[in-house]
Each structure stands twice: as structure tokens, then as C-alpha cells.
Write a protein that holds these residues in place. Structure first.
Motif, PDB file in Angstrom:
ATOM      1  N   HIS A  66       0.841  -1.192   0.000  1.00  0.00           N
ATOM      2  CA  HIS A  66       0.000   0.000   0.000  1.00  0.00           C
ATOM      3  C   HIS A  66       0.879   1.247   0.000  1.00  0.00           C
ATOM      4  O   HIS A  66       2.092   1.152   0.128  1.00  0.00           O
ATOM      5  N   PHE A  67       0.256   2.407  -0.141  1.00  0.00           N
ATOM      6  CA  PHE A  67       0.939   3.687  -0.076  1.00  0.00           C
ATOM      7  C   PHE A  67       0.120   4.606   0.804  1.00  0.00           C
ATOM      8  O   PHE A  67      -0.992   4.259   1.212  1.00  0.00           O
ATOM      9  N   GLY A  68       0.662   5.763   1.150  1.00  0.00           N
ATOM     10  CA  GLY A  68      -0.063   6.655   2.046  1.00  0.00           C
ATOM     11  C   GLY A  68       0.105   8.109   1.691  1.00  0.00           C
ATOM     12  O   GLY A  68       1.168   8.528   1.251  1.00  0.00           O
ATOM     13  N   PHE A  69      -0.973   8.864   1.893  1.00  0.00           N
ATOM     14  CA  PHE A  69      -0.979  10.302   1.659  1.00  0.00           C
ATOM     15  C   PHE A  69      -1.034  11.056   2.976  1.00  0.00           C
ATOM     16  O   PHE A  69      -1.793  10.710   3.872  1.00  0.00           O
ATOM     17  N   HIS A  70      -0.227  12.122   3.057  1.00  0.00           N
ATOM     18  CA  HIS A  70      -0.310  13.086   4.141  1.00  0.00           C
ATOM     19  C   HIS A  70      -1.253  14.171   3.628  1.00  0.00           C
ATOM     20  O   HIS A  70      -0.983  14.804   2.608  1.00  0.00           O
ATOM     21  N   VAL A  71      -2.369  14.376   4.325  1.00  0.00           N
ATOM     22  CA  VAL A  71      -3.393  15.330   3.886  1.00  0.00           C
ATOM     23  C   VAL A  71      -3.645  16.356   4.990  1.00  0.00           C
ATOM     24  O   VAL A  71      -3.357  16.117   6.156  1.00  0.00           O
ATOM     25  N   ASP A  72      -4.202  17.491   4.598  1.00  0.00           N
ATOM     26  CA  ASP A  72      -4.498  18.542   5.572  1.00  0.00           C
ATOM     27  C   ASP A  72      -5.672  18.177   6.469  1.00  0.00           C
ATOM     28  O   ASP A  72      -5.674  18.497   7.653  1.00  0.00           O
ATOM     29  N   ALA A  84     -17.595  10.213  -4.120  1.00  0.00           N
ATOM     30  CA  ALA A  84     -17.182   9.647  -5.404  1.00  0.00           C
ATOM     31  C   ALA A  84     -17.604   8.183  -5.555  1.00  0.00           C
ATOM     32  O   ALA A  84     -17.268   7.535  -6.543  1.00  0.00           O
ATOM     33  N   GLY A  85     -18.326   7.656  -4.541  1.00  0.00           N
ATOM     34  CA  GLY A  85     -18.828   6.294  -4.621  1.00  0.00           C
ATOM     35  C   GLY A  85     -17.926   5.231  -4.040  1.00  0.00           C
ATOM     36  O   GLY A  85     -18.164   4.033  -4.216  1.00  0.00           O
ATOM     37  N   LEU A  86     -16.899   5.628  -3.312  1.00  0.00           N
ATOM     38  CA  LEU A  86     -15.973   4.673  -2.693  1.00  0.00           C
ATOM     39  C   LEU A  86     -16.371   4.430  -1.245  1.00  0.00           C
ATOM     40  O   LEU A  86     -17.047   5.252  -0.636  1.00  0.00           O
ATOM     41  N   PRO A  87     -15.920   3.315  -0.666  1.00  0.00           N
ATOM     42  CA  PRO A  87     -16.222   3.056   0.745  1.00  0.00           C
ATOM     43  C   PRO A  87     -15.589   4.111   1.649  1.00  0.00           C
ATOM     44  O   PRO A  87     -14.533   4.669   1.326  1.00  0.00           O
ATOM     45  N   GLU A  88     -16.224   4.363   2.775  1.00  0.00           N
ATOM     46  CA  GLU A  88     -15.669   5.299   3.744  1.00  0.00           C
ATOM     47  C   GLU A  88     -14.364   4.741   4.301  1.00  0.00           C
ATOM     48  O   GLU A  88     -14.287   3.560   4.655  1.00  0.00           O
ATOM     49  N   TYR A 101      -5.971   6.197   8.915  1.00  0.00           N
ATOM     50  CA  TYR A 101      -7.088   5.613   8.163  1.00  0.00           C
ATOM     51  C   TYR A 101      -6.602   4.799   6.978  1.00  0.00           C
ATOM     52  O   TYR A 101      -5.588   5.126   6.368  1.00  0.00           O
ATOM     53  N   ARG A 102      -7.350   3.759   6.626  1.00  0.00           N
ATOM     54  CA  ARG A 102      -7.092   2.950   5.438  1.00  0.00           C
ATOM     55  C   ARG A 102      -8.253   3.158   4.480  1.00  0.00           C
ATOM     56  O   ARG A 102      -9.414   3.119   4.866  1.00  0.00           O
ATOM     57  N   ALA A 103      -7.924   3.392   3.211  1.00  0.00           N
ATOM     58  CA  ALA A 103      -8.938   3.596   2.176  1.00  0.00           C
ATOM     59  C   ALA A 103      -8.608   2.704   0.987  1.00  0.00           C
ATOM     60  O   ALA A 103      -7.580   2.014   0.975  1.00  0.00           O
ATOM     61  N   ILE A 104      -9.483   2.734  -0.014  1.00  0.00           N
ATOM     62  CA  ILE A 104      -9.307   1.900  -1.192  1.00  0.00           C
ATOM     63  C   ILE A 104      -9.667   2.718  -2.424  1.00  0.00           C
ATOM     64  O   ILE A 104     -10.611   3.509  -2.400  1.00  0.00           O
ATOM     65  N   ASP A 105      -8.872   2.561  -3.489  1.00  0.00           N
ATOM     66  CA  ASP A 105      -9.157   3.310  -4.713  1.00  0.00           C
ATOM     67  C   ASP A 105     -10.106   2.506  -5.612  1.00  0.00           C
ATOM     68  O   ASP A 105     -10.455   1.361  -5.280  1.00  0.00           O
ATOM     69  N   PRO A 106     -10.535   3.068  -6.744  1.00  0.00           N
ATOM     70  CA  PRO A 106     -11.494   2.358  -7.597  1.00  0.00           C
ATOM     71  C   PRO A 106     -10.997   1.021  -8.143  1.00  0.00           C
ATOM     72  O   PRO A 106     -11.801   0.165  -8.519  1.00  0.00           O
ATOM     73  N   GLU A 107      -9.685   0.798  -8.176  1.00  0.00           N
ATOM     74  CA  GLU A 107      -9.126  -0.464  -8.662  1.00  0.00           C
ATOM     75  C   GLU A 107      -8.876  -1.463  -7.543  1.00  0.00           C
ATOM     76  O   GLU A 107      -8.388  -2.561  -7.776  1.00  0.00           O
ATOM     77  N   GLY A 108      -9.157  -1.077  -6.295  1.00  0.00           N
ATOM     78  CA  GLY A 108      -8.966  -1.980  -5.165  1.00  0.00           C
ATOM     79  C   GLY A 108      -7.621  -1.862  -4.476  1.00  0.00           C
ATOM     80  O   GLY A 108      -7.290  -2.680  -3.620  1.00  0.00           O
ATOM     81  N   ASN A 109      -6.820  -0.855  -4.830  1.00  0.00           N
ATOM     82  CA  ASN A 109      -5.522  -0.652  -4.186  1.00  0.00           C
ATOM     83  C   ASN A 109      -5.710   0.033  -2.836  1.00  0.00           C
ATOM     84  O   ASN A 109      -6.455   1.007  -2.725  1.00  0.00           O
TER      85      ASN A 109
END
Length: 125
Positions: A66-72, A84-88, A101-109
Motif C-alpha cells: 500500500h501507499f499513504g498520503f499526508h493530507v491537511d 465519489a462512490g468509494l467506501p468510507e 485511516y485505510r482507504a481503497i481506490d477504484p481499482e482496489g488498491n
């Protein structure tokens, strides 16, 4: 919208300690955290590299994990993902001092979201 910063990459390895030592010795990365299972966390001062120890009884293959984003603001990003229709994004229950938090993109990554970043405590951006 502020730009999210890619600050975390994770790989699963058969020998997390050996692979961490490779990146330390060959590229000067610093090991700053070790999990009880042997998973290793390194930094170059900007990017956090997690090398997750593969479990013999697990079903996660070696390689990119996986990868991770630092967000504001995680709440705003989470709302935008849901809109956008993705899981919370789900809270990550861990004792590690990063990756809330862990999230998932539209391709399942898989990807992580963090408001405080991925560097060791006291070294945050």
C-alpha cells in the motif's frame, strides 16, 4: 483543494529485517521503528518506507502492499471519497504513530490517510 503529499510506501517481505538492512546500507535510510513481528520502518527524512514481515499463516503475498498520503484534513478527503462512490475510509487500529485511516481506490488498491504524517514522532513536516 490542497495537494496531498505521497509520504508512505509499504512492501511485504519474507525477510523484513534483511530488506531493511539493504535499504539502510545501500541508500542510507534510517530504521526508526520495529514492530514485534519484525516489520521495519525506515525514513529518508521525507518518505516513510514500511517493510512488513510476511506471516507464514497469512494470505498477503510479498511485494507492494500500500501507499499513504499526508493530507491537511482527513474528514474532508474521506467525505470526497464517499461522494465519489468509494467506501468510507476505516480507522486503522494500531499502536504505530502514523496512518490513521485505510482507504481503497477504484481499482482496489489500498492507501492510508494521515493528517499528522508518516515521519517519526518529533520529525513531522
Amino acid at each position: 483543494m490542497p495537494t496531498a503529499k505521497l509520504r508512505h510506501l509499504a512492501f511485504t517481505a519474507r525477510d523484513a529485517v534483511g530488506l531493511a538492512h539493504f535499504y539502510r546500507d545501500q541508500f542510507g535510510m534510517r530504521i526508526f521503528h520495529t514492530d514485534p513481528d519484525g516489520s521495519q520502518f525506515l525514513t529518508d527524512g521525507v518518505i516513510n518506507l514500511a517493510i512488513i514481515q510476511q506471516a507464514l499463516d497469512g494470505d498477503v503475498p510479498t511485494g507492494f502492499n500500500h501507499f499513504g498520503f499526508h493530507v491537511d484534513d482527513v474528514d474532508t478527503v474521506a467525505k470526497n471519497l464517499v461522494d465519489a462512490g468509494l467506501p468510507e475510509p476505516a480507522v486503522r487500529h494500531t499502536t504505530r504513530p502514523f496512518a490513521e485511516y485505510r482507504a481503497i481506490d477504484p481499482e482496489g488498491n489500498w492507501f492510508d490517510l494521515s493528517a499528522h504524517g508518516y515521519l517519526p514522532p518529533g520529525e513531522q513536516e
